[in-house]
Design an enzyme around this catalytic site. Structure first.
Site, PDB file in Angstrom:
ATOM      1  N   GLY A 214       0.810  -1.214   0.000  1.00 23.02           N
ATOM      2  CA  GLY A 214       0.000   0.000   0.000  1.00 23.02           C
ATOM      3  C   GLY A 214       0.842   1.262   0.000  1.00 23.02           C
ATOM      4  O   GLY A 214       0.505   2.250  -0.658  1.00 23.02           O
ATOM      5  N   ASP A 215       1.947   1.236   0.733  1.00 28.40           N
ATOM      6  CA  ASP A 215       2.869   2.380   0.752  1.00 28.40           C
ATOM      7  C   ASP A 215       3.466   2.600  -0.629  1.00 28.40           C
ATOM      8  O   ASP A 215       3.643   3.738  -1.080  1.00 28.40           O
ATOM      9  CB  ASP A 215       3.992   2.143   1.765  1.00 28.40           C
ATOM     10  CG  ASP A 215       3.468   1.766   3.135  1.00 28.40           C
ATOM     11  OD1 ASP A 215       2.383   2.245   3.518  1.00 28.40           O
ATOM     12  OD2 ASP A 215       4.149   0.988   3.829  1.00 28.40           O
TER      13      ASP A 215
END
Length: 310
Positions: free
Chosen positions: A255-256
């Site tokens: 997600g980062d």
């Protein structure tokens, strides 16, 4: 310039075992430690993509060396503010036989609140118009829950673009600063809106997104895991974004990496289709590697990502 902020970094101690049972003596074959923290992950991926990025935030003086060594190794610009203590440690136990992962994460504690003022002063003194600021992750104990709102307000005063990737009360507070982008999943949206976490149809999701926009979010990138993502733009356009194809190795940081890929698209002034492709490609590339994706992992995947306006 892109600034990536991490207020609660971590050292991730990863243990690999061929069997893990609660309440029993377990043995492991391999362990290793990597630096962590959502904003740090974002900055490392952006740095690999050759963006002009600086990683900043707060961390402990006593165990800073693994972070500084990695920053030096990958040639990542950094400016952290240090408190007298240790950055938290997270333990991640991987049961290789069952492809299961158990996480025991530290909370983190900061008592020297002056450091928050130092960080805000640093941003106020250095931000310029059209810079991008990404604030990611949880808050350690002792940090006021409105800190992301204060950072967002600084960005607004400098005409910088603010991206916020967090959850819980700090998202409810931070969204008041009208961030350019947030990246929640359904569970996080339910938590923000105080509604039951269950399966919702697309029409119901659209209404939830509209409520987030009413609260302050300009654009929303909705993460749907293996189902891809949806992007709800400020002007009302909606896009369905597919996923990269590959073998899942490690979902931590995916997600980062998506945030990093999206921010890279903004930084390079790409159109929204290419920007969304960069986000999905970066997220997928990290999922297919042991740690965080590199430029050479990401770019071959970009044109394999489907983006459909709906």
């Amino acid at each position: 310039m892109i600034y990536s902020i991490t207020l609660n970094p971590a050292l991730d101690h990863i243990i690999e075992t061929d069997g893990f049972n609660i309440g029993e003596t377990n043995y492991y074959s391999q362990d290793y430690t990597v630096i962590g923290g959502k904003g740090i992950n974002v900055s490392i991926v952006l740095n690999s993509l050759k963006a002009n990025v600086l990683s900043t935030g707060i961390m402990g003086e006593k165990n800073k060396n693994p972070f500084i060594q990695k920053f030096d190794e990958v040639n990542l610009k950094n400016k952290f503010f240090f408190f007298d203590g240790n950055t938290r440690t997270n333990f991640k136990i991987k049961n290789l036989n069952k492809n299961e992962e158990t996480e025991i994460n530290g909370i983190g504690i900061i008592k020297e609140l002056k450091l928050l003022n130092d960080l805000k002063d640093f941003l106020s003194s250095n931000l310029e118009k059209d810079d991008i600021v990404i604030a990611s992750g949880s808050l350690p104990n002792g940090v006021p829950t409105n800190i992301y709102k204060e950072i967002g307000d600084i960005c607004n005063s400098k005409e910088a673009t603010f991206i916020l990737d967090t959850s819980k009360i700090q998202m409810i507070e931070g969204i008041k600063s009208k961030p350019f982008l947030i990246k929640p999943n359904i569970e996080e949206i339910c938590e923000i809106l105080n509604i039951p976490f269950k399966e919702y149809n697309f029409s119901e999701i659209e209404k939830m997104i509209m409520e987030l926009k009413t609260m302050g979010a300009k654009n929303v990138l909705l993460s749907m895991g293996s189902k891809g993502s949806y992007f709800f733009s400020e002007n009302g356009d909606k896009y369905k974004v597919g996923i990269a194809k590959g073998k899942l190795v490690n979902s931590v940081g995916s997600g980062d990496s998506m945030i990093a890929g999206f921010a890279y698209g903004l930084y390079k002034k790409l159109d929204i289709i290419k920007t969304l492709k960069y986000g999905a490609a970066a997220g997928g590339a990290t999922a297919f590697t042991q740690w965080l994706a590199q430029k050479e992992d990401i770019e071959p995947l970009i044109e394999t990502i489907s983006v459909e306006k709906i």
